[in-house]
Scaffold this active site. Structure first.
Site, PDB file in Angstrom:
ATOM      1  N   ASP A 138       3.610   9.800  -0.231  1.00  0.00           N
ATOM      2  CA  ASP A 138       1.938   8.661  -0.792  1.00  0.00           C
ATOM      3  C   ASP A 138       2.520   7.968  -1.220  1.00  0.00           C
ATOM      4  O   ASP A 138       2.147   8.080  -2.439  1.00  0.00           O
ATOM      5  CB  ASP A 138       0.747   9.652  -0.291  1.00  0.00           C
ATOM      6  CG  ASP A 138       0.089   9.478   0.750  1.00  0.00           C
ATOM      7  OD1 ASP A 138      -0.274   7.356   1.175  1.00  0.00           O
ATOM      8  OD2 ASP A 138      -0.812  10.151   1.366  1.00  0.00           O
TER       9      ASP A 138
ATOM     10  N   HIS B 293       0.565  -1.290  -0.030  1.00  0.00           N
ATOM     11  CA  HIS B 293      -0.171  -0.012   0.595  1.00  0.00           C
ATOM     12  C   HIS B 293       0.752   1.461  -0.108  1.00  0.00           C
ATOM     13  O   HIS B 293       0.196   2.395  -0.074  1.00  0.00           O
ATOM     14  CB  HIS B 293      -0.575   0.129   1.481  1.00  0.00           C
ATOM     15  CG  HIS B 293      -2.137  -1.331   0.690  1.00  0.00           C
ATOM     16  ND1 HIS B 293      -3.525  -0.706   0.539  1.00  0.00           N
ATOM     17  CD2 HIS B 293      -2.324  -2.139   1.130  1.00  0.00           C
ATOM     18  CE1 HIS B 293      -3.860  -1.893   0.856  1.00  0.00           C
ATOM     19  NE2 HIS B 293      -2.874  -2.603   1.171  1.00  0.00           N
TER      20      HIS B 293
END
Ligand code: ADQ
Length: 468
Positions: A364, A155
């Site tokens: 991110d 992720h």
């Protein structure tokens, strides 16, 4: 299709009020579609050997939770996963610390996961392991005799080999990833970084022309699977939330001022300190906005026991205090900084009510809040998304106002541009982003990953598994 078995460090049983994260949102989204089993740590630590998993069934999903030893958990989770892998994978070397005890605990907790999960598996299962806490799990499940297809999805970003080599055990980490049949990343960048590691360790010829990776007798598929959101559910949640007391009280309290919103886990990768600085710069540079805009930053505390988080918390309280002390009036507070969780349905309403969504992480994997902001807007009168170029989501959301989060002046200018953007341009940008979100929503993400696992079942992966 076989039963889907998702594995993650932490399980969020519905109705528990643990700090939610993108990973939990993604896994639950996947499992609600297909049914299946979610296996992971239930949130309790103990002083003795962990026993058998606890089983709960809710809305078609089976949850199997295990306990972990307190001492091991500290070293594995706070230590190896969050003081080493998280900063390293986000390119924050200063936050990184390596210890062999922590490395041993990481291996040992992964072994516990493998031993407790293996007996629950059925012959037609497809196993989907999530995130950096569990990289060795594929190898350990194979050692426990599991021959079903196993996939891994990261992720968070994957670092280029020049960064990854800082880790003393980088070769083991790369080898561990080759024990999966499918390895998924959020963006092309992450996949390229993974290829750089494979090339470094196994030579260029390990990456075949069809992009499959061959290491000895093993063949695996490494690919890009950008995570999406559930657009329809978010839209209807947001519309419903606009009728609730909580959202209406918030809107009334703005007294017709513009609303800018940020929603993040309190983490140094989210760039909150830089964001607060940019907001202060914005008020200094464009003083006509003083008293006319309210910035709500929601940042629930997470991982409070990890040292680095105490520092960032202090820095943010000081920054918010400075800006409010300098600019606030008796009837106006420039920043409302809230350290708490909200039900996802309420958040959807807050996002819809905002004129500007400020999403400026320093790095991110994807950033679901950016996608949720777009999905929850009213297409007739949408708010403007300001998005960091360093978030994975920027690859898909090119119609946002893209900014470098370190560039204070650029972020402050983007806020001004967003507040004065004409309706036609807002609609155009929003429509183009919504189209992207619909094309690659959470169902598409789940379907693509499961298809890749199913193909592994019939393809070379299966041959390799049978031979091993
Ligand atoms: P996170 O780093 O947790 O996820 P993000 O993708 O933004 O970051 O997801 C956060 C999720 O939690 C969102 O769904 C958001 O709505 C929710 N959330 C945040 N604060 C909340 C609050 N106060 N109350 C309720 N809900 C809240 C990791 C990676 C990301 C990647 C995701 C998914 O770091 O890069 O996008 O996994 O793969």
């Amino acid at each position: 299709m076989g039963r889907l078995v998702c594995v993650s460090n932490r399980i969020s049983l519905p109705r528990k009020t643990a700090a939610p994260g993108g990973l939990a949102v993604g896994i639950l989204g996947a499992l609600k579609r297909t049914g299946g089993l979610w296996f992971g740590w239930g949130g309790e630590t103990i002083e003795h050997e962990p026993g058998d998993p606890d089983i709960h069934i809710r809305e078609g999903v089976t949850y199997a939770t295990i306990e972990l030893r307190q001492t091991e958990y500290e070293l594995y989770y706070n230590g190896y996963a969050n003081d080493l892998l998280w900063p390293l994978f986000h390119y924050f070397l200063r936050g990184m610390r390596y210890s062999t005890d922590e490395r041993d605990a990481y291996e040992s907790v992964n072994r516990t996961f493998a031993h407790k999960l293996a007996p629950l598996l059925q012959p037609d299962d497809l196993i989907w392991v999530h995130d950096y806490h569990l990289i060795p799990l594929g190898r350990l499940l194979r050692e426990s005799g599991v021959h079903r297809p196993i996939g891994f999805f990261l992720h968070i970003p994957f670092p280029n080999i020049e960064m990854l080599r800082v880790l003393p055990t980088y070769a083991e980490l790369l080898r561990d990833l080759t024990h999966y049949d499918v390895v998924g990343f959020q963006t092309e960048n992450d996949l390229r970084a993974f290829h750089s590691g494979i090339e470094h360790l196994f030579g260029r010829e390990a990456i075949r022309p069809d992009n499959r990776i061959r290491v000895g007798e093993r063949v695996l598929r490494a690919d890009v699977f950008p995570i999406g959101v559930d657009v329809d559910t978010l839209q209807s949640e947001a519309i419903a939330a606009m009728e609730t007391d909580v959202v209406n009280r918030m809107i009334d309290s703005l007294m017709s001022r513009s609303l800018m919103i940020g929603v993040d886990r309190l983490d140094y990768s989210k760039g909150l300190v830089e964001r607060f600085t940019a907001y202060q710069h914005f008020l200094e540079t464009y003083p006509e906005n003083i008293g006319r805009i309210t910035y709500i930053q929601i940042a629930p505390l997470s991982r409070t026991d990890v040292r680095a988080y105490a520092d960032i918390r202090k820095a943010l309280e000081q920054a918010a205090g400075r800006t409010n002390g300098r600019f606030a009036d008796t009837d106006w507070t420039p920043i409302r900084y809230l350290n708490r969780n909200f039900p996802h349905t309420q958040l959807a309403g807050f996002l819809r009510a905002a004129d500007v969504g400020l999403v400026t992480p320093l790095h991110d994997g994807m950033n679901l809040v950016a996608k949720e902001f777009v999905a929850t807007q009213d297409p007739e009168d949408p708010g403007v998304l300001i998005l960091s170029t360093l978030a994975g989501a920027a690859r898909e959301l090119g119609a946002a106002l893209l900014v470098n989060p370190y560039d204070t002046r650029a972020v402050s200018h983007a806020i001004q541009t967003a507040l004065s953007m004409p309706l036609s341009e807002r609609r155009e940008r929003h429509a183009s982003m919504l189209q992207v979100l619909r094309r690659n929503d959470i169902s598409a993400w789940t379907r693509r990953f499961i298809e890749a696992l199913e193909q592994a079942q019939g393809g070379e992966g299966a041959i390799v598994r049978a031979a091993s």
